[in-house]
Each structure stands twice: as structure tokens, then as C-alpha cells.
Scaffold this motif. Structure first.
Motif, PDB file in Angstrom:
ATOM      1  N   PRO A   1     106.068  -2.753  -9.640  1.00  0.00           N
ATOM      2  CA  PRO A   1     105.241  -3.958  -9.527  1.00  0.00           C
ATOM      3  C   PRO A   1     103.937  -3.845 -10.307  1.00  0.00           C
ATOM      4  O   PRO A   1     103.360  -2.761 -10.420  1.00  0.00           O
ATOM      5  CB  PRO A   1     104.979  -4.060  -8.021  1.00  0.00           C
ATOM      6  N   LYS A   2     103.511  -4.967 -10.831  1.00  0.00           N
ATOM      7  CA  LYS A   2     102.228  -5.007 -11.528  1.00  0.00           C
ATOM      8  C   LYS A   2     101.089  -4.741 -10.547  1.00  0.00           C
ATOM      9  O   LYS A   2     100.078  -4.132 -10.881  1.00  0.00           O
ATOM     10  CB  LYS A   2     102.052  -6.389 -12.173  1.00  0.00           C
ATOM     11  N   ILE A   3     101.270  -5.230  -9.320  1.00  0.00           N
ATOM     12  CA  ILE A   3     100.237  -5.100  -8.300  1.00  0.00           C
ATOM     13  C   ILE A   3     100.837  -4.417  -7.082  1.00  0.00           C
ATOM     14  O   ILE A   3     101.948  -4.734  -6.661  1.00  0.00           O
ATOM     15  CB  ILE A   3      99.692  -6.485  -7.903  1.00  0.00           C
ATOM     16  N   THR A   4     100.108  -3.490  -6.516  1.00  0.00           N
ATOM     17  CA  THR A   4     100.536  -2.841  -5.282  1.00  0.00           C
ATOM     18  C   THR A   4      99.616  -3.265  -4.147  1.00  0.00           C
ATOM     19  O   THR A   4      98.477  -3.667  -4.366  1.00  0.00           O
ATOM     20  CB  THR A   4     100.511  -1.306  -5.422  1.00  0.00           C
ATOM     21  N   VAL A   5     100.146  -3.177  -2.933  1.00  0.00           N
ATOM     22  CA  VAL A   5      99.378  -3.591  -1.759  1.00  0.00           C
ATOM     23  C   VAL A   5      99.417  -2.480  -0.718  1.00  0.00           C
ATOM     24  O   VAL A   5     100.470  -1.935  -0.423  1.00  0.00           O
ATOM     25  CB  VAL A   5      99.954  -4.885  -1.155  1.00  0.00           C
ATOM     26  N   THR A   6      98.256  -2.147  -0.189  1.00  0.00           N
ATOM     27  CA  THR A   6      98.157  -1.210   0.927  1.00  0.00           C
ATOM     28  C   THR A   6      97.175  -1.796   1.925  1.00  0.00           C
ATOM     29  O   THR A   6      96.206  -2.427   1.540  1.00  0.00           O
ATOM     30  CB  THR A   6      97.644   0.164   0.459  1.00  0.00           C
ATOM     31  N   GLY A   7      97.431  -1.618   3.184  1.00  0.00           N
ATOM     32  CA  GLY A   7      96.477  -2.125   4.163  1.00  0.00           C
ATOM     33  C   GLY A   7      97.095  -2.962   5.238  1.00  0.00           C
ATOM     34  O   GLY A   7      96.454  -3.279   6.240  1.00  0.00           O
ATOM     35  N   ALA A   8      98.362  -3.358   5.060  1.00  0.00           N
ATOM     36  CA  ALA A   8      99.054  -4.089   6.124  1.00  0.00           C
ATOM     37  C   ALA A   8      99.398  -3.102   7.245  1.00  0.00           C
ATOM     38  O   ALA A   8      99.494  -1.899   7.019  1.00  0.00           O
ATOM     39  CB  ALA A   8     100.309  -4.750   5.580  1.00  0.00           C
ATOM     40  N   PRO A   9      99.587  -3.587   8.470  1.00  0.00           N
ATOM     41  CA  PRO A   9      99.806  -2.675   9.604  1.00  0.00           C
ATOM     42  C   PRO A   9     101.110  -1.883   9.537  1.00  0.00           C
ATOM     43  O   PRO A   9     101.222  -0.836  10.150  1.00  0.00           O
ATOM     44  CB  PRO A   9      99.801  -3.611  10.817  1.00  0.00           C
ATOM     45  N   THR A  10     102.107  -2.385   8.797  1.00  0.00           N
ATOM     46  CA  THR A  10     103.383  -1.676   8.700  1.00  0.00           C
ATOM     47  C   THR A  10     103.840  -1.641   7.246  1.00  0.00           C
ATOM     48  O   THR A  10     103.370  -2.418   6.402  1.00  0.00           O
ATOM     49  CB  THR A  10     104.479  -2.374   9.534  1.00  0.00           C
ATOM     50  N   GLU A  11     104.776  -0.748   6.970  1.00  0.00           N
ATOM     51  CA  GLU A  11     105.333  -0.650   5.626  1.00  0.00           C
ATOM     52  C   GLU A  11     106.071  -1.935   5.264  1.00  0.00           C
ATOM     53  O   GLU A  11     106.048  -2.377   4.110  1.00  0.00           O
ATOM     54  CB  GLU A  11     106.293   0.543   5.550  1.00  0.00           C
ATOM     55  N   GLU A  12     106.745  -2.538   6.256  1.00  0.00           N
ATOM     56  CA  GLU A  12     107.462  -3.787   6.003  1.00  0.00           C
ATOM     57  C   GLU A  12     106.496  -4.890   5.569  1.00  0.00           C
ATOM     58  O   GLU A  12     106.782  -5.655   4.642  1.00  0.00           O
ATOM     59  CB  GLU A  12     108.226  -4.221   7.269  1.00  0.00           C
ATOM     60  N   LYS A  13     105.358  -4.997   6.258  1.00  0.00           N
ATOM     61  CA  LYS A  13     104.356  -6.001   5.889  1.00  0.00           C
ATOM     62  C   LYS A  13     103.776  -5.712   4.510  1.00  0.00           C
ATOM     63  O   LYS A  13     103.521  -6.622   3.714  1.00  0.00           O
ATOM     64  CB  LYS A  13     103.231  -6.033   6.922  1.00  0.00           C
ATOM     65  N   ASN A  14     103.555  -4.448   4.204  1.00  0.00           N
ATOM     66  CA  ASN A  14     103.074  -4.087   2.865  1.00  0.00           C
ATOM     67  C   ASN A  14     104.046  -4.566   1.796  1.00  0.00           C
ATOM     68  O   ASN A  14     103.647  -5.110   0.761  1.00  0.00           O
ATOM     69  CB  ASN A  14     102.896  -2.567   2.753  1.00  0.00           C
ATOM     70  N   ASN A  15     105.348  -4.341   2.045  1.00  0.00           N
ATOM     71  CA  ASN A  15     106.357  -4.754   1.072  1.00  0.00           C
ATOM     72  C   ASN A  15     106.370  -6.272   0.905  1.00  0.00           C
ATOM     73  O   ASN A  15     106.502  -6.780  -0.211  1.00  0.00           O
ATOM     74  CB  ASN A  15     107.737  -4.265   1.510  1.00  0.00           C
ATOM     75  N   ALA A  16     106.275  -6.991   2.028  1.00  0.00           N
ATOM     76  CA  ALA A  16     106.272  -8.453   1.953  1.00  0.00           C
ATOM     77  C   ALA A  16     105.060  -8.954   1.183  1.00  0.00           C
ATOM     78  O   ALA A  16     105.174  -9.832   0.306  1.00  0.00           O
ATOM     79  CB  ALA A  16     106.291  -9.047   3.367  1.00  0.00           C
ATOM     80  N   TRP A  17     103.887  -8.401   1.479  1.00  0.00           N
ATOM     81  CA  TRP A  17     102.677  -8.816   0.763  1.00  0.00           C
ATOM     82  C   TRP A  17     102.750  -8.436  -0.714  1.00  0.00           C
ATOM     83  O   TRP A  17     102.314  -9.199  -1.581  1.00  0.00           O
ATOM     84  CB  TRP A  17     101.440  -8.187   1.405  1.00  0.00           C
ATOM     85  N   GLU A  18     103.290  -7.266  -0.990  1.00  0.00           N
ATOM     86  CA  GLU A  18     103.396  -6.826  -2.380  1.00  0.00           C
ATOM     87  C   GLU A  18     104.287  -7.771  -3.178  1.00  0.00           C
ATOM     88  O   GLU A  18     103.962  -8.159  -4.308  1.00  0.00           O
ATOM     89  CB  GLU A  18     103.946  -5.402  -2.435  1.00  0.00           C
ATOM     90  N   TYR A  19     105.420  -8.151  -2.573  1.00  0.00           N
ATOM     91  CA  TYR A  19     106.299  -9.121  -3.232  1.00  0.00           C
ATOM     92  C   TYR A  19     105.547 -10.429  -3.470  1.00  0.00           C
ATOM     93  O   TYR A  19     105.559 -10.980  -4.574  1.00  0.00           O
ATOM     94  CB  TYR A  19     107.539  -9.373  -2.374  1.00  0.00           C
ATOM     95  N   TYR A  20     104.902 -10.946  -2.426  1.00  0.00           N
ATOM     96  CA  TYR A  20     104.209 -12.236  -2.531  1.00  0.00           C
ATOM     97  C   TYR A  20     103.112 -12.197  -3.596  1.00  0.00           C
ATOM     98  O   TYR A  20     103.017 -13.097  -4.447  1.00  0.00           O
ATOM     99  CB  TYR A  20     103.607 -12.620  -1.177  1.00  0.00           C
ATOM    100  N   VAL A  21     102.285 -11.150  -3.565  1.00  0.00           N
ATOM    101  CA  VAL A  21     101.151 -11.080  -4.485  1.00  0.00           C
ATOM    102  C   VAL A  21     101.619 -10.996  -5.934  1.00  0.00           C
ATOM    103  O   VAL A  21     101.006 -11.575  -6.836  1.00  0.00           O
ATOM    104  CB  VAL A  21     100.240  -9.887  -4.125  1.00  0.00           C
ATOM    105  N   ASN A  22     102.733 -10.335  -6.166  1.00  0.00           N
ATOM    106  CA  ASN A  22     103.249 -10.265  -7.538  1.00  0.00           C
ATOM    107  C   ASN A  22     103.791 -11.616  -7.993  1.00  0.00           C
ATOM    108  O   ASN A  22     103.711 -11.948  -9.186  1.00  0.00           O
ATOM    109  CB  ASN A  22     104.313  -9.178  -7.654  1.00  0.00           C
TER     110      ASN A  22
END
Length: 710
Positions: A426-447
């Protein structure tokens, strides 16, 4: 009657249990459920009575056990559906969702895995089998049903529940209108709110509605209708871009977004740099929208008509309940008054939310849906990427000589957002969501949002290169389905998205926050355009005392009343829209060695279907110029057409007719028809002559035969 009273008591107890279960499924927390019951016991009691009311039919049947079980399954089923929907969106289950069932199959695999779909299907089969089993084994009452007393109980119960509901609404215990439908379901319970959505649709007739009140409202509109202060030489194209689930991810408190160094990113990476650049130099602000996590068509409705959704029933989609079958003025008719070409574009199905019918009914000249697009790039969960829209915006602008209004609805940011990692680098990574699943969902959305921001930059670049006066409005339709709460947002509000207005005509930078039903009037105001009843009303009355109540009167008059405001001259009486900008043409048909055919032409898409003599053929789309026909058999005189076909086999547009003759295809023009008819006439005449000659020859043979016998 004592037996009837005991039976009613059992029904109320069963209804209370069902009410607990339904609300627990919705709230997903026993503590939250308990707080609701203790803080609003009268509301809980009202909902229990609403659940109990259908069970009074038990007094009219001997199969009381079976009916009670089926009704319980129905109530619990609706509660489960509501709970599932609240996982994917913040909008609860309402009666309006029944109008969208036919679209569910098209997007089911987006929200559920195949295994989950199989489990749902199995559950439905199990429930059906269980109901059949209960029908067969459940006891049947021996006593004869007293239909007179039973009907009396049902009637009295209905009157009591209706009276209690009316009293609750009149005293303010429950609301009649829901400004925030999600909050309303939490405050007033699922049964009441769902029932409200069933019976409370459209706009109720205001008490003071009449020609006199409408005339007073018209007299207070200070701006003359259909005036345009901008000179003809600088009259701009106006492009509206409604971006699916778009908002600034940096407004989420818990979302530290970083760039991926392997993809050229950096720390503290900006996911929407172009949008932020526009905000520094052009008008922008928050856009207050009517929904969260879903309801694209309702933000669209408010933006394109200027009408406030609050006056309609809870959860209602006017696209499905009113505009599907009735013409209505809109931004398209307002621009048409100045000679603009008006075009709608959406990289999703033309039938979704009945857009093909609605856009026709609100005055657009053309609508380009995905059925007219060659979509080559999709997101990891199957939605079209928005960059495809550039080509079709350009085609719309090129299709006319005058200025154009182009209303574009994107789809790339659409959920469901995968909880597993689906973007490899991914061009953009996300860290900081309460779970790994939420991180993945946010990472997908933000990209996806990052690529939508790039699309916005490419569009502005394209318009700059065209050199035509242009205004482009970018805005988000609602926040994404991420389980966000107001406390998670820096602006502390879930119903705000972002908008920005780019232009190359020197508009003044004035930032302001506005509701989505005012955005078109605001753009008109910045251009000094005054056209359209509702838009003029917003421009002159939005700061006045009775602004909202008079707006409701106007909306009722236009959609449900006698249209006093038009004085017999409505801005639109019927639609005239065509689907798509470019026409499909056929250039050649080649018979292959394996006795199949290759059909060549222009503007084919995956949704192009071939018809021979009006019969749909099996076909394989190869590219925008070639379609294969594996099973067709052609003979001289066959008529060939190609249609763009949407869901439910809806034919949106059909090519001209082509005729197959001597191994080739020709456009079936009037001249070719004359030649064909002439050839047919000559052939028929020759057959007649031959038949006549055969008869004469037979007579001669008969005469010769008789002469020989003599």
C-alpha cells in the motif's frame, strides 16, 4: 372473557421477551440495553405493545402455537437483519430497505464471503423446514373459534396501541420525524421506529397549505427567477463530483496515517494532498449530509434538488418512493433554462436506486452509467475505480457546443472494507486502530481515498488544459462505515463531510459550512445565477424566521400538492434523456473457420448484448471493438442490433439496425430497406410468372396427351 385476559397477558409477556432480544441484538450490550429500559420504561412498554399487536390474530385461529412461533421468528428475524445492517452501516433497518432488496444480490458478495452467504442460505432453509415441522406437530385447539369476540379483541387492541402511540407522539415521548435516524432507533426502539418508517412516508400535508400561503412565500423571494449576471463569454461549465464515502481521514482522532517507505511514502503522510491544497486556495467547508455510512442517493437527492430530506419519512429514499415515477425540477432544469447541456455520470449500475428513471424525470439530457463504460481497473473488493470518470466527463463536455452541467457520482470508496490485508504494497499504511482487523480496514479505505484524491487532481488538470471557464465542486456523500462515533472525530460530528470548490474564473474565497440541500444554491449564488424555485428560495430565505417551515410547504406543493408555485407553467413536464453519450456502431461481421462469428464495431462494453431479429444471442465481449458469437446462425435478411443491458435485463439503449446480406452487414437505412423490398417484390413477381408458366405448360401437355389418345 377471563380466558381472553389470560391469553392477552401471555402475549404481552412474550412480546416483552422479544423486545429485550431485539434491542439486545441492536445494541450488542446488556449494559446499554438495561440503561435504555431503565431510562425509558414507557418507550419500552410502547414497543412491547407494538410487538404484541400482531399476536392478537391468535384469537382468530385454532393454530395458536404455530402462528405464535412464526410471528416470533418474523420479529426476531427483523431484529437480526437490523443488527447485521448496523455492522456494515450506521443506518438501521427500515421499511425503505424492502425497496432495495432486488439490488442486494448484486452487492451481497461485497459485504459477505461465499461461506457466509451459504450459511445465510442454510439458515433460511432451516427456518423454513422448522416452520413446516411446527405446522405438522403443533397442537390445534379443539374449541371453536368465536370470530365475533376474537375480532373485537383484535379491534380493541389495535385501537389501544394506536391511541398509546398517538399519545406518545403528541406528548413528545417519541419523535415523529427523525433528524438522526440512527440516534432515533437507539432512543425510541426498533419496533416503533420500524413501524414509523412503514406508515410515515412522503411529506405530510401542512395544516396551512394553500394557494395563499404559497403566494406569500413567492412574494418574499427577492431574486428574479432565471437571471444570470455572468457574461456569456465567461459562462462556465459546472461539474459536481460526489465522492463515495469521502472525508478527510486526518479528522479521525485515532488514525495516525503514515506513508509506506517501500512505496515512496514518508512519515505523517497526507492521504489527500491535492484536496488539502485546494482548501488553502479555494472555497471550502463542512457539508452537513443526511446519513452516515450509507444513503448515497439521499445526499445526492438533496444536492441535486435542493430539497431537505428531513421532511420525508424516516429512512425514506425519495428516488425510490417519488422521483422514480414523477418529474421534478432540479439543478438540471435550472441549468437548462440557460441553454446548458446537462449530463449525469456514475460508474455503477444505471438501475441502482432507479437512477436511470430518476435522472430522466429530473431533466438530464444524458446519463452515462457503468453499462456504457469499459471499466478495466477495480478495487480489491470489486468497485470501479474513479479514474474511469475522466474519460466520460470529457465525452460529456465534448458532446455539445455550449456550456455543460455534469453531475458525477463516484463509487471507488464504497464499503465493505476488508478486515484482512488485501493491498500487498500500500502507498499508505495505518497504525493506531484498536485491532489488526480495524487497521486493515482503515488501510484499505485510506488508500482508496488517496486514489480518489489523485482522480480529483487529474480532473482539475484536464480542465486547466481545456482552457474553458469551469467550476468543479468536490464533496463527500457520507462518512465511511467504520463504526465511528462522534467522540472519535476532531470536529465531533458524524454528519459532516468535506467540500471544496475549484474554479478558473476568479471566484472569491469564502469558506462556509452548509447542509447538502443548500450546496447547489450556494454554487449558483457564487456565480450570481438565479434559477429554479427551490434554489432561489434558499438564496433569499435561508436566514429568515420561517425558512424551514416555508421550505416544507414548497416541497409539499411541488411533489405532492397542486403546484401553485408554478401558476400552471412547471419547468418540466416530461423527461427526454438518452442513456450514454456515444452510440454503438457495427462495422463488420466475419465468419470464422469454426462457423462462429466475430462482430466488429465501436463503443462495445461488457454490458453490450447482441440481438438477431430481436432475439438475444450468446456472446463473449473481447474488447471495445469486438464481440464473439459462438452459437449464432445467420441468413440473408437477418437484422442485427447491439443493446446496452443493465440489471433485470433492462435495455438502456440500442444501436441502429444492421442487415446481414451476402456475408456482410449493412446499416439498415431507408435506402437499403427500399432495395430489399424492391428485390423481394421482383422475386415475388418472378415466382408468380414461373407459376403461371408452369400452369400453361401443364395445359399444353394435357392437350397433347388427349390428342395422342384419339
Amino acid at each position: 372473557m377471563k380466558a381472553y385476559g389470560k391469553r392477552l397477558g401471555k402475549i404481552v409477556i412474550l412480546a416483552a421477551v422479544l423486545n429485550f432480544l431485539i434491542e439486545f441484538i441492536s445494541r450488542k450490550s446488556f449494559a446499554v440495553l438495561l440503561a435504555y429500559v431503565l431510562e425509558s420504561p414507557l418507550v419500552f412498554l410502547l414497543n412491547t405493545c407494538i410487538i404484541a399487536l400482531p399476536f392478537t390474530v391468535l384469537f382468530l385461529t385454532r393454530r395458536r402455537v404455530f402462528v405464535a412461533i412464526v410471528l416470533s421468528i418474523v420479529w426476531l428475524g427483523m431484529g437480526v437483519v437490523n443488527g447485521i445492517l448496523l455492522i456494515f452501516r450506521t443506518t438501521p433497518f427500515t421499511a425503505a430497505d424492502f425497496r432495495l432488496i432486488k439490488y442486494a444480490a448484486n452487492i451481497a458478495t461485497t459485504y459477505f464471503t461465499w461461506m457466509q452467504l451459504v450459511m445465510i442460505a442454510v439458515a433460511l432453509v432451516v427456518v423454513t423446514v422448522f416452520c413446516v415441522f411446527v405446522w405438522r406437530i403443533a397442537p390445534v385447539g379443539r374449541e371453536k373459534v368465536n370470530y365475533v369476540k376474537g375480532s373485537a379483541v383484535v379491534g380493541i387492541s389495535a385501537a389501544v396501541v394506536l391511541g398509546l402511540t398517538t399519545a406518545a407522539m403528541n406528548t413528545g415521548l417519541v419523535a415523529v420525524r427523525f433528524g438522526n435516524i440512527g440516534a432515533a432507533f437507539q432512543a425510541y426502539g426498533f419496533p416503533y421506529c420500524f413501524a414509523n418508517s412503514m406508515f410515515n412516508t412522503g411529506i405530510s400535508k401542512p395544516e396551512d397549505y394553500g394557494t395563499e400561503t404559497i403566494e406569500v412565500i413567492k412574494a418574499e423571494e427577492l431574486v428574479p427567477e432565471n437571471t444570470y449576471a455572468v457574461s456569456a463569454s465567461t459562462k462556465p461549465n459546472v461539474i459536481m463530483i460526489q465522492l463515495e464515502s469521502f472525508f478527510d481521514p486526518l479528522l479521525w482522532k485515532k488514525n495516525p496515517v503514515t506513508g509506506n517507505p517501500e512505496s515512496g511514502g514518508a512519515e505523517n503522510y497526507d492521504p489527500i494532498p491535492f484536496f488539502h491544497q485546494l482548501q488553502k486556495n479555494y472555497p471550502h467547508g463542512y457539508l452537513n449530509v443526511p446519513s452516515v455510512g450509507a444513503g448515497t442517493a439521499n445526499t445526492e437527492f438533496e444536492a441535486i434538488t435542493g430539497m431537505n430530506l428531513d421532511f420525508f419519512g424516516p429512512g425514506e429514499y425519495p428516488y425510490k418512493t417519488k422521483l422514480k415515477n414523477q418529474v421534478c425540477e432540479s439543478a438540471a432544469t435550472a441549468f437548462s433554462a440557460f441553454g446548458y447541456g446537462t449530463h449525469a455520470i456514475h460508474n455503477n449500475g444505471g438501475n441502482f436506486y432507479s437512477r436511470a428513471k430518476v435522472f430522466n424525470n429530473i431533466g438530464f439530457d444524458s446519463f452515462t452509467s457503468k453499462e456504457f463504460m469499459n471499466i478495466l481497473q477495480t478495487t480489491e473488493n470489486g468497485w470501479s475505480k474513479d479514474d474511469i470518470l475522466l474519460t466520460h466527463i470529457k465525452d460529456a463536455l465534448d458532446s455539445t457546443e455550449q456550456e455543460d452541467f455534469v453531475f458525477t457520482v463516484s463509487v471507488q470508496g464504497h464499503g465493505n472494507y476488508p478486515t484482512e490485508k488485501v493491498i500487498e504494497n500500500p502507498k499508505i499504511t495505518v497504525t493506531g486502530a484498536p485491532t489488526e482487523e480495524k487497521n486493515n480496514a482503515w488501510e484499505y479505505y485510506v488508500n482508496q481515498v488517496y486514489e480518489m484524491d489523485q482522480f480529483a487532481g487529474n480532473l482539475v488538470k484536464m480542465m486547466e488544459e481545456r482552457g474553458e471557464p469551469t467550476v468543479v465542486v468536490f464533496y463527500g456523500d457520507h462518512l465511511p462505515t467504520m463504526g465511528l462515533e462522534a467522540k472519535d472525530m476532531k470536529n465531533r460530528y458524524l454528519y459532516n463531510t468535506n467540500y471544496v470548490i475549484w474554479d478558473n474564473i476568479g471566484l472569491q474565497k469564502e469558506d462556509r459550512n452548509i447542509p447538502s440541500y443548500q450546496i447547489m444554491a450556494d454554487v449558483f449564488d457564487r456565480l450570481d445565477i438565479h434559477s429554479g424555485t427551490i434554489f432561489n428560495y434558499h438564496q433569499t430565505r435561508r436566514q429568515t424566521k420561517h425558512y424551514l417551515s416555508d421550505l416544507e410547504l414548497l416541497q409539499y406543493d411541488i411533489l405532492y400538492g397542486d403546484q401553485y408555485v408554478y401558476n400552471g407553467k412547471p419547468p418540466i413536464t416530461e423527461g427526454h434523456m438518452q442513456m450514454g453519450i456515444k452510440e454503438v456502431t457495427l462495422t463488420d461481421l466475419v465468419e470464422n473457420l469454426d462457423e462462429t462469428y466475430s462482430l466488429y464495431g465501436t463503443n462495445f462494453t461488457k454490458w453490450s448484448k447482441v440481438y438477431i431479429n430481436d432475439e438475444k444471442q450468446e456472446s463473449t465481449f473481447l474488447n471495445n471493438t469486438r464481440i464473439e458469437l459462438p452459437d449464432s446462425k445467420l441468413k440473408d435478411g437477418d437484422i442485427i442490433t447491439v443493446s446496452q443491458v443493465g440489471s433485470s435485463n433492462t435495455i438502456f439503449r440500442t444501436s441502429r439496425e444492421y442487415i446481414y446480406m451476402d456475408g456482410k452487414i449493412l446499416e439498415y437505412t431507408d435506402e437499403v430497406k427500399e432495395q430489399k423490398n424492391s428485390a423481394k417484390t421482383d422475386g415475388d413477381q418472378q415466382k408468380t410468372e414461373n407459376a403461371g408458366q408452369s400452369g400453361e405448360q401443364q395445359d399444353q401437355n394435357n392437350k397433347e396427351e388427349k390428342s395422342g389418345q384419339q
